[in-house]
Each structure stands twice: as C-alpha cells, then as structure tokens.
Design a protein around this motif. Sequence first.
Motif, mmCIF file in Angstrom:
data_model
loop_
_atom_site.group_PDB
_atom_site.id
_atom_site.type_symbol
_atom_site.label_atom_id
_atom_site.label_comp_id
_atom_site.label_asym_id
_atom_site.label_seq_id
_atom_site.Cartn_x
_atom_site.Cartn_y
_atom_site.Cartn_z
ATOM 1 N N VAL A 1 -8.950 -9.075 -2.866
ATOM 2 C CA VAL A 1 -9.759 -10.736 -2.766
ATOM 3 C C VAL A 1 -10.809 -10.357 -3.752
ATOM 4 O O VAL A 1 -11.890 -9.688 -3.217
ATOM 5 C CB VAL A 1 -9.889 -10.853 -1.184
ATOM 6 C CG1 VAL A 1 -10.606 -12.183 -1.140
ATOM 7 C CG2 VAL A 1 -8.711 -10.716 -0.345
ATOM 8 N N ASN A 2 -10.608 -11.321 -4.801
ATOM 9 C CA ASN A 2 -11.863 -11.405 -5.543
ATOM 10 C C ASN A 2 -12.204 -9.894 -6.216
ATOM 11 O O ASN A 2 -13.312 -9.826 -6.120
ATOM 12 C CB ASN A 2 -12.860 -12.320 -5.293
ATOM 13 C CG ASN A 2 -12.548 -13.651 -4.960
ATOM 14 O OD1 ASN A 2 -11.391 -14.079 -5.603
ATOM 15 N ND2 ASN A 2 -12.909 -14.285 -3.863
ATOM 16 N N GLY A 3 -11.430 -8.966 -6.417
ATOM 17 C CA GLY A 3 -11.888 -7.623 -7.042
ATOM 18 C C GLY A 3 -11.842 -6.753 -5.819
ATOM 19 O O GLY A 3 -12.086 -5.582 -6.163
ATOM 20 N N VAL A 4 -11.987 -7.264 -4.568
ATOM 21 C CA VAL A 4 -12.716 -6.141 -3.491
ATOM 22 C C VAL A 4 -10.946 -5.882 -2.786
ATOM 23 O O VAL A 4 -10.387 -6.893 -2.305
ATOM 24 C CB VAL A 4 -13.357 -6.694 -2.619
ATOM 25 C CG1 VAL A 4 -13.616 -5.664 -1.461
ATOM 26 C CG2 VAL A 4 -14.771 -6.855 -3.008
ATOM 27 N N VAL A 5 -10.788 -4.374 -2.560
ATOM 28 C CA VAL A 5 -9.524 -4.147 -2.007
ATOM 29 C C VAL A 5 -9.792 -4.081 -0.595
ATOM 30 O O VAL A 5 -10.788 -3.305 -0.171
ATOM 31 C CB VAL A 5 -9.283 -2.889 -2.656
ATOM 32 C CG1 VAL A 5 -7.639 -2.338 -1.818
ATOM 33 C CG2 VAL A 5 -8.787 -3.023 -4.095
ATOM 34 N N THR A 6 -8.907 -4.773 0.315
ATOM 35 C CA THR A 6 -9.282 -4.997 1.657
ATOM 36 C C THR A 6 -7.985 -4.819 2.492
ATOM 37 O O THR A 6 -6.989 -5.179 1.915
ATOM 38 C CB THR A 6 -9.759 -6.484 2.027
ATOM 39 O OG1 THR A 6 -10.791 -6.809 1.014
ATOM 40 C CG2 THR A 6 -9.938 -6.571 3.411
ATOM 41 N N GLN A 7 -8.037 -4.221 3.500
ATOM 42 C CA GLN A 7 -6.870 -3.772 4.471
ATOM 43 C C GLN A 7 -7.506 -4.104 5.732
ATOM 44 O O GLN A 7 -8.550 -3.687 6.405
ATOM 45 C CB GLN A 7 -6.564 -2.323 4.168
ATOM 46 C CG GLN A 7 -5.470 -2.014 5.344
ATOM 47 C CD GLN A 7 -5.042 -0.446 5.230
ATOM 48 O OE1 GLN A 7 -5.676 0.349 4.359
ATOM 49 N NE2 GLN A 7 -3.628 -0.149 5.555
ATOM 50 N N ASN A 8 -6.600 -5.060 6.599
ATOM 51 C CA ASN A 8 -6.882 -5.166 7.938
ATOM 52 C C ASN A 8 -5.743 -4.486 8.830
ATOM 53 O O ASN A 8 -4.729 -4.496 8.600
ATOM 54 C CB ASN A 8 -6.685 -6.531 8.185
ATOM 55 C CG ASN A 8 -6.832 -7.307 9.442
ATOM 56 O OD1 ASN A 8 -5.798 -7.274 10.260
ATOM 57 N ND2 ASN A 8 -8.048 -7.267 10.200
ATOM 58 N N VAL A 9 -6.012 -3.806 9.778
ATOM 59 C CA VAL A 9 -5.257 -3.070 10.602
ATOM 60 C C VAL A 9 -5.550 -3.066 11.902
ATOM 61 O O VAL A 9 -6.848 -3.395 12.518
ATOM 62 C CB VAL A 9 -5.519 -1.582 10.168
ATOM 63 C CG1 VAL A 9 -4.893 -1.138 8.976
ATOM 64 C CG2 VAL A 9 -6.862 -1.062 10.376
ATOM 65 N N TRP A 10 -4.627 -3.195 12.714
ATOM 66 C CA TRP A 10 -4.436 -3.088 14.192
ATOM 67 C C TRP A 10 -3.965 -1.652 14.543
ATOM 68 O O TRP A 10 -2.726 -1.358 14.186
ATOM 69 C CB TRP A 10 -3.691 -4.016 14.753
ATOM 70 C CG TRP A 10 -4.164 -5.215 15.320
ATOM 71 C CD1 TRP A 10 -4.309 -6.595 14.243
ATOM 72 C CD2 TRP A 10 -5.006 -5.584 16.239
ATOM 73 N NE1 TRP A 10 -4.767 -7.598 14.623
ATOM 74 C CE2 TRP A 10 -5.385 -7.121 15.995
ATOM 75 C CE3 TRP A 10 -5.613 -5.095 17.275
ATOM 76 C CZ2 TRP A 10 -6.224 -7.815 16.722
ATOM 77 C CZ3 TRP A 10 -6.496 -5.694 18.168
ATOM 78 C CH2 TRP A 10 -6.914 -6.940 17.539
ATOM 79 N N LEU A 11 -4.745 -0.686 15.162
ATOM 80 C CA LEU A 11 -4.649 0.816 15.627
ATOM 81 C C LEU A 11 -4.499 0.618 17.248
ATOM 82 O O LEU A 11 -5.159 0.283 17.889
ATOM 83 C CB LEU A 11 -5.555 1.487 15.119
ATOM 84 C CG LEU A 11 -5.908 1.573 13.625
ATOM 85 C CD1 LEU A 11 -7.216 2.427 13.324
ATOM 86 C CD2 LEU A 11 -4.794 2.158 12.841
#
Length: 166
Positions: free
Chosen positions: A132-142
């Motif tokens: 997202v606009n150059g920032v690598v983002t990961q959303n997780v449910w653990l």
Amino acid sequence: MGEQLGQLKVIVEQGKRLVIRDFKTSDPYVVVKLGNQTAKTKVINSCLNPVWNEELNFTLTEPVGVLNLEVFDKDLLKADDKMGNAEIDLRPIVSATRLRDILRVSSGETTLRKVAPDSENCLVRESSINCVNGVVTQNVWLRLRGVESGELELTLKLITPVTPSK
C-alpha cells in the motif's frame, strides 16, 4: 547479528473469544517477541474481545524468524495466567517485500502474495500481503494455541529502506 532488513511494525488490533481466566472474565495483554526483542500491549480490563489497536516496533534482521505472541491475563496477587500463544512466520512478508522491489511497486495497492492456513501456521483464514503506497502490509487472524478458544488480529508492516534502482 545479521543484516538489517528494516523496521517491523506490529499492530496488535484485537482479540476475539479469549478464554476466561478470572471469575467471569480476563484482563488480557499481549507479549510480542522477535528474537531478543520483546514488547507488550497495555492491559484491557474485564474483556474477552479486547481491542488494543496498539503499534509495537521491532528491528527485522537476517535470518528472518518467527514472531511469537503470548496472551496473558493480568493478576494483581498471583502470577499472570497464560491465555494462549501463536506465532507467525515472517518469511512471506520479507519475500513479498523483495518482490515489491523487483516489480518497483510504489503507489496504489497491489496484492503481492497470499498465505493460506495450514497445519504449520496459526492462520485462521487466508492472509493477503499487500503493498500500500510502497509499504508492505499483512493482516492476519491467528488462532491461539494451548487454550480452548481465542483469536488475535494483527497487522504487520515492513518498512524497508528503499533500494535505489540502478
């Protein structure tokens, strides 16, 4: 100490259906560990579906390992009770970051890869790693291990120095 890859921001978003460790509820907080770095969230009193929305910062170095999370119930008089633990492998977000550099993605939103739940990881559902606009983002449910129930939502952001294109 290996090469520094960047700054890992771990946003501990919320917990769902956490276990009861006190009389009717729990006072949960999360301890996050990466190698020898440790950070923890604030305690949310009397809540089994806490929303922390708290950002913790870590330095990510080679070799890339796993991020460990443990949820505890804060007790005043005795040792804090464990409310489960989980871990997430950071290699996918790192390889996605390398892919971003190869593709030179810098603006807008692009899905770099997806990680599916399996017996080796704690994922509740498929997780996307996006740029997202150059920032690598990961959303997780653990899914929390060692307890009857409980899930944690995290957002990981990997802030890496931009490698100058040759």
